[in-house]
Design an enzyme around this catalytic site. Structure first.
Site, PDB file in Angstrom:
ATOM      1  N   LYS A  53       0.837  -1.204   0.000  1.00  0.00           N
ATOM      2  CA  LYS A  53       0.000   0.000   0.000  1.00  0.00           C
ATOM      3  C   LYS A  53       0.876   1.260   0.000  1.00  0.00           C
ATOM      4  CE  LYS A  53      -4.036  -2.173   2.197  1.00  0.00           C
ATOM      5  NZ  LYS A  53      -4.871  -2.379   3.390  1.00  0.00           N
ATOM      6  N   GLN A  97      -4.804  -1.475   9.952  1.00  0.00           N
ATOM      7  CA  GLN A  97      -4.834  -2.768   9.267  1.00  0.00           C
ATOM      8  C   GLN A  97      -5.533  -3.827  10.117  1.00  0.00           C
ATOM      9  OE1 GLN A  97      -3.937  -3.165   6.119  1.00  0.00           O
ATOM     10  NE2 GLN A  97      -4.178  -5.372   5.995  1.00  0.00           N
ATOM     11  N   ASP A 120     -10.827   3.750   4.571  1.00  0.00           N
ATOM     12  CA  ASP A 120     -11.263   2.358   4.468  1.00  0.00           C
ATOM     13  C   ASP A 120     -12.791   2.257   4.425  1.00  0.00           C
ATOM     14  OD1 ASP A 120      -9.414   0.221   4.283  1.00  0.00           O
ATOM     15  OD2 ASP A 120      -8.719   0.578   6.329  1.00  0.00           O
TER      16      ASP A 120
HETATM   17  N1  GUN Z   1      -7.440  -6.320   6.104  1.00  0.00           N
HETATM   18  C1  GUN Z   1      -7.812  -6.946   4.956  1.00  0.00           C
HETATM   19  N2  GUN Z   1      -8.315  -6.069   4.065  1.00  0.00           N
HETATM   20  C2  GUN Z   1      -8.252  -4.840   4.649  1.00  0.00           C
HETATM   21  C3  GUN Z   1      -8.620  -3.534   4.222  1.00  0.00           C
HETATM   22  O1  GUN Z   1      -9.123  -3.306   3.109  1.00  0.00           O
HETATM   23  N3  GUN Z   1      -8.395  -2.537   5.141  1.00  0.00           N
HETATM   24  C4  GUN Z   1      -7.855  -2.778   6.378  1.00  0.00           C
HETATM   25  N4  GUN Z   1      -7.701  -1.729   7.188  1.00  0.00           N
HETATM   26  N5  GUN Z   1      -7.518  -3.983   6.796  1.00  0.00           N
HETATM   27  C5  GUN Z   1      -7.697  -5.014   5.928  1.00  0.00           C
END
Ligand code: GUN
Length: 297
Positions: A53, A97, A120
């Site tokens: 990311k 996350q 998110d």
């Molecule tokens: N864990 C798996 N997918 C995601 C996501 O799209 N955002 C976050 N914050 N954690 C994740």
């Protein structure tokens, strides 16, 4: 006939180029979009996701930072950090996350992230807006799925979409997105989950089937409709003695066999994963533009 591979890597690159030029046109060196990502676990997969990311952020001109906290971090320590970041002008997007360690209540954490910085889309204000069809940050994986299929010209309107998996990250928000009365959505949606009996009765009637349950190669050829569209959100590590790493990444779909029967399918890796990241970048730039009062005209 061979199906069309829905190439998320390629489409994500196209979107990243669009975002890069938007940032070049709308932002100065003094005001750059900023994303902060918090990692509170020692899960190597989470660290890999976060690194990709932040690497993508750098590619398009988003300033980003990862804050790694020990697994022993308490819920209140994490809440205090998020409150500080809510007030920090350098960051327009905040991402925590998931999964979080079991002693931390994920819903409580999502509530603390300012809805304006919630790239998110997990804060209940954004989730609620998504459900009622208001403008909001849409969770990145569902948004990426819709973007991918729409860029391949696949219409959703009137189709039967079956989603396997009811997570707050994918299944539920994707269903909310697909049922909206809009040109890009307007689908009939079925959600299957661990309590669903005879799941194949539902999957076989799907025009568009989305698997998001984290079960390697669960979906077999006899469970899909001919010429349907299959979207695989699963990312599973399985043992592979032939590879140097000793494992390989597979999705929730038995790709080799299912791909013989359907018209479109996403590969794993290289399908939904890169699209999720592209949508995170898009949401971060949108957040930065809103917060900084920059108009996209
Ligand atoms: N864990 C798996 N997918 C995601 C996501 O799209 N955002 C976050 N914050 N954690 C994740």
């Amino acid at each position: 006939m061979n199906p069309v591979n829905l190439d998320g890597k390629l489409i994500a690159q196209v979107i990243k180029n669009e975002i890069k030029s938007l940032i070049e046109n709308k932002f100065s060196d003094e005001v750059k979009p900023g994303l902060v990502a918090i990692l509170v676990n020692d899960n190597p997969a989470s660290r890999i996701y976060l690194n990709s990311k932040t690497k993508s952020c750098a590619e398009v001109g988003i300033y980003s930072k990862i804050i790694e906290l020990p697994v022993s971090t308490s819920e209140s320590e994490l809440i205090d950090l998020i409150k500080q970041l809510n007030e920090n002008d350098k960051f327009h997007g905040i991402l925590v996350q998931q999964p979080l360690p079991p002693h931390i209540n994920t819903n409580r954490i999502n509530e603390i992230i300012s809805p304006e910085k919630d790239v998110d889309g997990f804060n209940p204000i954004n989730m609620g807006k998504l459900l009622i069809g208001d403008e909001c940050f849409v969770p990145c994986t569902p948004a990426g799925i819709l973007e991918l299929i729409s860029r391949y010209g696949i219409a959703v309107d009137g189709k039967h979409c079956v989603i396997i998996g009811r997570s707050n990250i994918v299944g539920k928000p994707l269903a909310a997105l697909l049922i909206q009365k809009s040109k890009r959505a307007n689908a009939t949606v079925t959600i299957c989950h661990s309590g669903t009996k005879n799941v194949e009765n539902f999957t076989r009637s799907a025009d568009i089937l989305v698997t998001a349950m984290g079960f390697p190669m669960f979906l077999k050829e006899n469970m899909v409709k001919e010429n349907s569209v299959v979207i695989d959100v699963g990312i599973n590590r399985i043992e592979d003695r032939t590879s140097a790493k000793g494992y390989k990444i597979v999705g929730d779909v038995d790709f080799e066999n299912v791909s013989k029967k359907v018209s479109y399918i996403t590969p794993v890796p290289g399908g939904v994963g890169p699209m999720t990241i592209a949508m995170l970048l898009k949401n971060t730039v949108e957040a930065a533009m809103k917060i900084s009062g920059i108009k996209n005209v």
